[in-house]
Write a protein that holds these residues in place. Structure first.
Motif, PDB file in Angstrom:
ATOM      1  N   GLY A 109       0.717  -1.048   0.085  1.00  0.00           N
ATOM      2  CA  GLY A 109       0.125   0.123  -0.025  1.00  0.00           C
ATOM      3  C   GLY A 109       1.116   0.989  -0.332  1.00  0.00           C
ATOM      4  O   GLY A 109       0.547   2.239   0.486  1.00  0.00           O
ATOM      5  N   LYS A 110       1.800   1.133  -0.456  1.00  0.00           N
ATOM      6  CA  LYS A 110       2.842   2.266  -0.211  1.00  0.00           C
ATOM      7  C   LYS A 110       2.785   3.228  -1.922  1.00  0.00           C
ATOM      8  O   LYS A 110       2.678   1.927  -2.710  1.00  0.00           O
ATOM      9  N   VAL A 111       3.516   4.285  -2.006  1.00  0.00           N
ATOM     10  CA  VAL A 111       3.788   4.229  -3.591  1.00  0.00           C
ATOM     11  C   VAL A 111       5.111   4.556  -3.133  1.00  0.00           C
ATOM     12  O   VAL A 111       6.045   5.578  -2.670  1.00  0.00           O
ATOM     13  N   ARG A 112       6.289   4.134  -4.546  1.00  0.00           N
ATOM     14  CA  ARG A 112       7.771   5.026  -4.872  1.00  0.00           C
ATOM     15  C   ARG A 112       7.467   5.583  -6.249  1.00  0.00           C
ATOM     16  O   ARG A 112       6.867   4.951  -7.278  1.00  0.00           O
ATOM     17  N   ILE A 113       7.845   7.030  -6.104  1.00  0.00           N
ATOM     18  CA  ILE A 113       8.145   7.153  -7.313  1.00  0.00           C
ATOM     19  C   ILE A 113      10.188   7.263  -7.641  1.00  0.00           C
ATOM     20  O   ILE A 113      10.481   8.350  -6.220  1.00  0.00           O
ATOM     21  N   ASP A 114      10.074   7.332  -8.399  1.00  0.00           N
ATOM     22  CA  ASP A 114      12.046   6.875  -8.914  1.00  0.00           C
ATOM     23  C   ASP A 114      12.491   5.789  -7.927  1.00  0.00           C
ATOM     24  O   ASP A 114      14.012   6.714  -7.658  1.00  0.00           O
ATOM     25  N   GLY A 115      12.368   5.023  -7.342  1.00  0.00           N
ATOM     26  CA  GLY A 115      12.749   4.654  -6.054  1.00  0.00           C
ATOM     27  C   GLY A 115      12.421   5.801  -4.427  1.00  0.00           C
ATOM     28  O   GLY A 115      13.427   4.605  -3.861  1.00  0.00           O
ATOM     29  N   LYS A 116      11.808   6.182  -5.021  1.00  0.00           N
ATOM     30  CA  LYS A 116      12.271   6.851  -3.479  1.00  0.00           C
ATOM     31  C   LYS A 116      10.344   7.000  -2.600  1.00  0.00           C
ATOM     32  O   LYS A 116       9.428   7.337  -3.044  1.00  0.00           O
ATOM     33  N   GLN A 117      10.257   6.747  -1.777  1.00  0.00           N
ATOM     34  CA  GLN A 117       9.296   6.548  -0.797  1.00  0.00           C
ATOM     35  C   GLN A 117       8.342   8.082  -0.957  1.00  0.00           C
ATOM     36  O   GLN A 117       8.790   8.671  -0.903  1.00  0.00           O
ATOM     37  N   ALA A 118       7.480   7.751  -1.785  1.00  0.00           N
ATOM     38  CA  ALA A 118       6.606   9.398  -1.710  1.00  0.00           C
ATOM     39  C   ALA A 118       5.678   9.204  -1.162  1.00  0.00           C
ATOM     40  O   ALA A 118       5.132   8.019  -0.020  1.00  0.00           O
TER      41      ALA A 118
END
Length: 93
Positions: free
Chosen positions: A39-48
């Motif tokens: 249930g997490k989102v990563r943008i370019d490998g970074k935790q959003a």
């Protein structure tokens, strides 16, 4: 919040309440966006940081880049807003 960010609404605590689906998208830049099984989102490998607005719409952001994710029937529509006002549609894979 910047001019491109929606301020948090009362009663919403963000990531703890978000129901993020598993998904993968590519936004111009290119930026890789992933919804994880946890249930997490990563943008370019970074935790959003995730903010849910209702059961069909949430936003995920890192500094200078925000994705908006909307459920559309059985699929997702993913759009982005970047620093400087750049915006557009991401390709969901």
């Amino acid at each position: 919040p910047s001019a491109n960010e929606v301020p948090p609404r009362p009663g919403f605590s963000g990531a703890a309440e978000a129901k993020v689906p598993v998904f993968s998208a590519t936004c111009p830049g290119p930026k890789a966006v992933e919804g994880t099984p946890r249930g997490k989102v990563r943008i370019d490998g970074k935790q959003a940081r995730v903010q849910e607005f209702n059961s069909n719409y949430f936003e995920a952001s890192i500094p200078g880049f925000t994705v908006s994710v909307a459920r559309d029937g059985g699929g997702l529509i993913v759009t982005y807003t970047a620093r400087g006002g750049a915006n557009g549609v991401c390709q969901v894979r």
